[in-house]
Design an enzyme around this catalytic site. Sequence first.
Site, PDB file in Angstrom:
ATOM      1  N   GLY A  46      34.620  40.891  31.968  1.00 63.60           N
ATOM      2  CA  GLY A  46      34.519  40.537  33.382  1.00 63.60           C
ATOM      3  C   GLY A  46      35.836  40.795  34.079  1.00 63.60           C
ATOM      4  CD  GLN A  51      40.876  39.006  36.595  1.00 64.49           C
ATOM      5  OE1 GLN A  51      39.667  39.185  36.641  1.00 64.49           O
ATOM      6  NE2 GLN A  51      41.521  38.831  35.451  1.00 64.49           N
ATOM      7  CB  CYS A  95      41.859  35.332  31.764  1.00 65.01           C
ATOM      8  SG  CYS A  95      41.929  35.947  33.451  1.00 65.01           S
ATOM      9  CG  LEU A  96      40.693  41.534  31.170  1.00 69.15           C
ATOM     10  CD1 LEU A  96      39.966  42.628  31.936  1.00 69.15           C
ATOM     11  CD2 LEU A  96      41.092  42.019  29.775  1.00 69.15           C
ATOM     12  CG  HIS A 137      36.547  33.372  33.543  1.00 67.83           C
ATOM     13  ND1 HIS A 137      37.339  32.882  32.527  1.00 67.83           N
ATOM     14  CD2 HIS A 137      37.266  34.361  34.140  1.00 67.83           C
ATOM     15  CE1 HIS A 137      38.496  33.557  32.539  1.00 67.83           C
ATOM     16  NE2 HIS A 137      38.473  34.449  33.499  1.00 67.83           N
ATOM     17  CD  GLU A 138      35.511  37.541  35.516  1.00 66.55           C
ATOM     18  OE1 GLU A 138      36.390  37.761  36.357  1.00 66.55           O
ATOM     19  OE2 GLU A 138      35.744  37.494  34.296  1.00 66.55           O
ATOM     20  CG  HIS A 141      39.470  35.372  38.336  1.00 69.39           C
ATOM     21  ND1 HIS A 141      40.809  35.146  38.124  1.00 69.39           N
ATOM     22  CD2 HIS A 141      38.953  35.671  37.115  1.00 69.39           C
ATOM     23  CE1 HIS A 141      41.090  35.309  36.836  1.00 69.39           C
ATOM     24  NE2 HIS A 141      39.979  35.622  36.198  1.00 69.39           N
TER      25      HIS A 141
HETATM   26 NI    NI Z   1      39.763  35.979  34.150  1.00 67.80          NI
END
Ligand code: NI
Length: 175
Positions: A46, A51, A95-96, A137-138, A141
């Site tokens: 995701g 991000q 998380c990236l 989660h996304e 963000h």
């Molecule tokens: Ni994340």
Amino acid sequence: MSLRPILIHPDPRLKKVADPVSEITPELEKLADDMLETMYDAPGIGLAAPQIGVMTRLIVMDCVKGEDEAPRPMALFNPEVTWSSDERSTYEEGCLSIPDQFAEVERPSEVKVAWLDRHGKLQEEHFTGLWATCVQHEIDHLNGKLFIDYLGPMKRQMITRKMVKLKRDLAREKA
Ligand code: NI
């Protein structure tokens, strides 16, 4: 399509509320494709527009597991949770924007989410399992919230300190 650099926490753009999309333009479709390419390349399941430093309410995801299953790249504009289950479940999240750090987070097990697809059509879907965790989660963000915000202050600070160090090391490598 092109890969976009992923911001690493701490970054003020990861703490901001992103703006809703009013219509799906070719630029936004390109953004969705770039984000999918960036997500698959990472690799991740995701990615949210903030991000990559774009303050737009757009998330992409593909939580298909296993090599034999067909990929399911999804791009969701203005995603909103319209229902969440009382039942909760715990997943180890990562998380990236917080590389190599994982922690257990408890969230509703199932959610319904409404969004605009890339053709501007309203969609709604009931997500379960990993998909439910990922979509929540996304969406977080888009509201400036990270999974570490669910952790206690000690654990959160420890991870943040590691990320500060990582960013310093990465900056040094580039110099
Ligand atoms: Ni994340």
